[in-house]
Write a protein that holds these residues in place. Sequence first.
Motif, short mmCIF file in Angstrom:
data_model
loop_
_atom_site.label_atom_id
_atom_site.label_comp_id
_atom_site.label_asym_id
_atom_site.label_seq_id
_atom_site.Cartn_x
_atom_site.Cartn_y
_atom_site.Cartn_z
N GLN A 1 -7.91 -13.37 0.40
CA GLN A 1 -6.98 -12.24 0.48
C GLN A 1 -6.55 -11.94 1.90
OE1 GLN A 1 -9.53 -9.76 -1.75
NE2 GLN A 1 -10.57 -8.87 0.00
N ASN B 1 -9.68 -1.70 9.21
CA ASN B 1 -9.39 -2.76 8.22
C ASN B 1 -10.62 -3.14 7.41
OD1 ASN B 1 -6.80 -2.89 9.12
ND2 ASN B 1 -6.83 -5.07 9.61
N THR C 1 0.82 -1.20 0.00
CA THR C 1 0.00 0.00 0.00
C THR C 1 0.86 1.26 0.00
OG1 THR C 1 -0.11 0.06 2.41
CG2 THR C 1 -1.86 -1.15 1.26
N CYS D 1 0.09 -6.81 1.02
CA CYS D 1 -1.20 -7.30 0.53
C CYS D 1 -0.96 -8.50 -0.36
CB CYS D 1 -1.91 -6.23 -0.29
SG CYS D 1 -2.16 -4.67 0.57
N GLU E 1 -11.25 -2.71 3.43
CA GLU E 1 -11.49 -3.88 2.58
C GLU E 1 -12.78 -3.70 1.77
OE1 GLU E 1 -11.29 -7.63 4.65
OE2 GLU E 1 -11.00 -8.73 2.77
N GLU F 1 -4.69 -2.18 -1.51
CA GLU F 1 -5.23 -3.53 -1.34
C GLU F 1 -5.85 -4.02 -2.65
OE1 GLU F 1 -5.59 -0.99 0.66
OE2 GLU F 1 -5.01 -1.63 2.68
N THR G 1 -4.09 0.35 7.26
CA THR G 1 -4.44 0.08 5.87
C THR G 1 -4.70 1.42 5.18
OG1 THR G 1 -6.72 -0.13 6.59
CG2 THR G 1 -5.48 -2.17 6.29
N PHE H 1 -4.09 -9.03 4.28
CA PHE H 1 -3.40 -7.75 4.34
C PHE H 1 -2.66 -7.68 5.69
CE2 PHE H 1 -7.66 -6.77 2.31
CZ PHE H 1 -7.22 -7.02 1.02
N HIS I 1 -10.22 -10.81 4.25
CA HIS I 1 -9.26 -10.69 5.36
C HIS I 1 -10.08 -10.52 6.65
CE1 HIS I 1 -5.49 -10.00 7.30
NE2 HIS I 1 -5.78 -8.75 7.62
#
Lengths: 401, 409
Positions: B389, B304, B259, B397, B308, B273, B266, B391, B297
């Motif tokens: 996925q 987060n 990122t 990521c 996402e 991401e 994040t 992170f 995730h």
Amino acid sequence: MSEVWITGVGVVGPHGLGIDAVLESASSDASAYAPWPAEQDPPGAGAVIGAARVIPKERFFTERQLRQVDRVMAMSTCAAGQALENAGLADGGIDRDGTAVFFATSRAERTSMLRFTQPILDGKPRALNPANFPWMARNISCGQIAIRFGLRGPSTTLASGSLAALEAVGRAYDFLRLGRARTAVVTAAEILSKFALYSFRAEHGEDCARPAPAFFGRTPGRLIPSEGGVALVLERADAARARGAAAYARVRGWRCGRLGGGPWGEGLLGAWTRLLAEGGLSRSEVALLSACSGGGARTHELAEAHALSLWAKDADPPTLFCAPRSFSGEGECWTGLLQAALAAACLRARRAPPTRHTAHDAPQAVRERAQGGALSGAAALVSGLESDGRYGVLHLERGDA
Amino acid sequence: MSARRVVATGLGAVTAFGRGIDAYWKALLRGDSAARPIERFDSTPYRSRLGAEVPPSLYADAELRRACGDPAEDSAFFMALAADEALRAARVGPKFSDEDRVGCALGMLCAGAAEQMAIARDYLGGGPRPSAGLVTAARPGYQLSFLVERHNLTGPSGLISTACASSTDAIGHAFDMIRLGACDAALAGGGDVLAESIHGGFNSMFAITVSSAKPFDRERDGFFIGEGAGALYLETLESALSRGAEILAEVLGYGLSNTAHHLTATSEDGAGEALAMRRALEEAGVPPEAVDYVNTHGTATRYNDATEIRAVEAVFGARAPRILANSNKAAIGHCMGASGALEAVATILALKTGLVPPTPGTRGDAEGLNMDLVKGEPRRASIRTAISQSFGFGGACSCVALRRWDGES
């Protein structure tokens, strides 16, 4: 698949800054080592360590940012910044989404782990400082490099031991060949601290107390702990050509695996030979073989010494053998990547420095090839081996060959 | 690029629900949560005591541990158990010949943390110098060394440590090894432990829930840490077909990104991401509209989950509401470096059975939630293509794209 070039190198370590400083120091009689700190219970008289002399943090961080980086983050980011500058990619010429970051380390987080967890060990877990927590993650230097240079390409951290450095180069090579990135910054770093020295000594025991290192023989020699950061810029050849960049070396191939039940010396020699064959080369065309020995007699060092002795028997003209750890110390991943950086620089300079402290019981043919000198050709192998038999070998070719 | 196709033919798991895929999958389908007050260390001083520990009976099983080669560190023990199950299911190994050149790619974050703490305690307390064995067990590479020696894996190998994205990345690494022809098969995954230092760290950041993990819920307040291991045996399609192996799913591709935004947070817009997700789909040759299911995730932290959601929106746009989604972390905890492997295992089981497990504890009412979050009961659905996925800290990521095996179409 695309051809891959090494177009930039950055080094922060006991020799100072840059790969030329390493070459100059290694080619002279100068020592890059400092005395083992007296308050850290030196393992013997004359014990030394390879400590980085200067980390040019102020060039890459503001004063405020410096409060948020630990030593390994600073060292690795400075090495990466140098490499990008060296490649001519520092001033806005970089494709941020197309540049990958690969980081390798064996013990980067250890010192910051101690700092963060000390309140738990002191029985005061509520005093944990969340600001220090991220430093526990060993990929945090990888993230710092990505943040500092704005790189959103593929990013990963490898931590399998010393070999992780060559694995990072190999993985970057694959990513570039597959077209997943145009450029990759591959960095490795390790740091020394009082706690790191304590752990190093606990792990390597009496090898730290021996009188001197001993390379390429069977005699146990002294291991000298070392710290530093190295970075390579790998680039797809088409991208490098388009911007008129010159190559230190081309990456011609990469192979890794694990030696199984047979004799490891023969197995390692076989791995080297197979990689060359994949590139259409024979042993006699290899000018330089960069060895991973750290000057002791650990399993992997004995196997490598045996493989070198087998190689020395019949390759003509002679391949030069160089062990960068003989003048840089045992720095695990940082010296693992230094092997690749130095091999690339040697190919460009057409000369290799001597290996210091060659063991008295090393075969004569090996000792002769470890004295440094002019390279007879344009190809080099960079070899890594772990005590569990995992190996990696990188095939480089001089950039203008 | 080589046209070699890569398939999964064996799975293994160790979680707080116990040993084995069966225990894991049944608990996921029931919507169980393994969150309990942590007992392995004194968790009372921390803001939250919640975690999901592997059952003490497994820890205490000395005979089983010896049967696994007596690993000196717990994540290696978990991974050995999971690897055994995956290899048994694939009907290969467990000990390979030198000529087999089976590879190995593992991911972890906290493995060896307890051993590092023990060394630090000796250092600070002026105790005896730690044994070389303890220092070896504390090394990040211990788990990999243990596994490759135990199964005589002579192919390429790698140990990834990209925080919570580690073992998703490891699956991708194994995929590359096979696809590029460096080996014909590889063991992928990773084991991790619930370490006091990490529990303390996330507590200090207010990331550990004090109630229950509620991914994508308006009232979410964090996760609890889990532990265990996930293992996948991957091989070329050709190899699987020639030996008549049961193919569980195909690995289509993977993507990585950074990122480049913040060391722990994040990105606000989810752009970094989304890059990993797009790269995985591009490499897989799968358009976003072909994706049926996202194993998220889903950490259940405020930021987060919000990020996402934005990343999913960026990649899937109008398709997002038709994509089934869940988070396994509310069930088994956030297993740190092992979470990606365990979630990939669950994704493959969902593809194979046509059942998507629910996300326990959530109402699924997070602001902007755009996916069809499965909650309450498992959802039966014909899902063909999925992504899993992960992170992590450091902006890491990773995303892997998987497809149900319907034969050689």
